[in-house]
Design an enzyme around this catalytic site. Sequence first.
Site, PDB file in Angstrom:
ATOM      1  N   HIS A   1      71.997 -24.727-101.757  1.00  0.00           N
ATOM      2  CA  HIS A   1      71.214 -24.892-102.990  1.00  0.00           C
ATOM      3  C   HIS A   1      71.660 -26.147-103.750  1.00  0.00           C
ATOM      4  CE1 HIS A   1      69.322 -24.032-106.832  1.00  0.00           C
ATOM      5  NE2 HIS A   1      70.503 -24.167-107.405  1.00  0.00           N
TER       6      HIS A   1
ATOM      7  N   TYR B   1      75.264 -15.826 -97.964  1.00  0.00           N
ATOM      8  CA  TYR B   1      74.193 -14.856 -98.215  1.00  0.00           C
ATOM      9  C   TYR B   1      73.022 -14.933 -97.235  1.00  0.00           C
ATOM     10  CZ  TYR B   1      72.486 -19.005-100.709  1.00  0.00           C
ATOM     11  OH  TYR B   1      72.106 -20.281-101.044  1.00  0.00           O
TER      12      TYR B   1
ATOM     13  N   ARG C   1      64.642 -24.649 -97.370  1.00  0.00           N
ATOM     14  CA  ARG C   1      65.870 -25.272 -97.863  1.00  0.00           C
ATOM     15  C   ARG C   1      66.938 -25.194 -96.769  1.00  0.00           C
ATOM     16  NH1 ARG C   1      68.866 -22.040-101.674  1.00  0.00           N
ATOM     17  NH2 ARG C   1      70.490 -22.164-100.109  1.00  0.00           N
TER      18      ARG C   1
END
Length: 379
Positions: free
Chosen positions: A269, A278, A265
Amino acid sequence: MGQHKWAEQAPDEDFFRILAPDGGLVGEAPDLDDATLLRMYRTLVQTRAYETHTIRMQRRGELSVTAQSMYEEAVGLGAAAALRDGDWCFPSYRQFAAHLYWGVPMDRTLAILRGGAPETVAEHLPMERPPGVTFTPYGVILGTNVLNGAGSAMADKLNGRDTVTLAFTGEGSTSEGDFHDALNFAAVFKAPLVVVVHNNQWAISTPAHRQHAAPTFAHKALAHGLPGERVDGNDVLAMYQKTREAVDRARAGGGPTLIEAVTYRVVDHNTSDSAEVYRDQGLAEHWKQFDPRPRFEAYLTARGLFTEVLREQYEAECLAEVQAAAARALALPRSDPMTMFDSQLQGDPGWHLRLQQRELAAELNGANPFTSIDPETLA
Ligand SMILES: Cc1ncc(C[n+]2csc(CCOP(=O)(O)OP(=O)(O)O)c2C)c(N)n1
């Protein structure tokens, strides 16, 4: 307090691949005619145009939220291209390329993102099966569409149809009970189901190695007694080939298959996420070099099918298509939020849903839903 960033573990590259990262052939290419290859390529261009535009729409406040498949479009595209007219597809929210390959109108998916009418799943499903592949509304509740797909596949089997169902789920979603219920049921009853685990290595902020302890996601097939494949998810041809084999097996009565599509990815998201909070973004940059599009372009060039002029033509056409679809979606009436409770369950929905129904009605009327309702009156 500083935000913890997980160290990432690169996935083992022991997977099935036909195109090398530079687009050279390292395996036998599937027997696809020129028209199909160009339809697949145009879908890649279309998906990127669609997703780029939906992000713009979200930023302008025209959509609530949207997820992207940018740099991982080959998963949805390659797998869906292995279906045929009459088959079913149960997508999650990251396979717009699958929808676009089969001509699902862009304004239909935009209407869902916009909260446009119609609201209910029943209204979204055509009563008359259209030509081509039938898509259910994409599943946002993790794991459910795999379970629903297993049920749909079983129904086709019981009715003597030779239809195959393809269901997509994310790697994080494989921790849901529904996923395992579906595989167990489908394997025991040999349902004509193909499940693609779209492994982009992150379930929002949870990296794959903090989420499960199996060696690979394909290993989950072993426990349930069905074939499991691990495929390069950035290779359109590899995704097509392995899904095609699984679809043919399912159609011939051989039961379900699990396919793990290994990708990454690269982007956030969804539009409400910031991945740099993160994770270390260096790896995302690294994965951009495995973009499925230039890789497929290299293959098409070698076959004499690709030119820069063609790409520019497709880009211009697709931009015009998405702009027209966005205008149609914006003109749709907003659905009435209260209708979300209709047609979902038969009979009494139970006290907790009745409570939620009254809470929503109170909120829409400007009242405080948590103080204006006495739950005792719902028993
Ligand atoms: C049952 C359920 N639990 C939690 C959520 C919230 N949620 C939405 S996406 C997501 C992560 C999914 O990750 P993955 O399955 O890897 O799919 P990806 O988004 O990476 O494609 C979560 C936890 C949800 N939609 N459904």
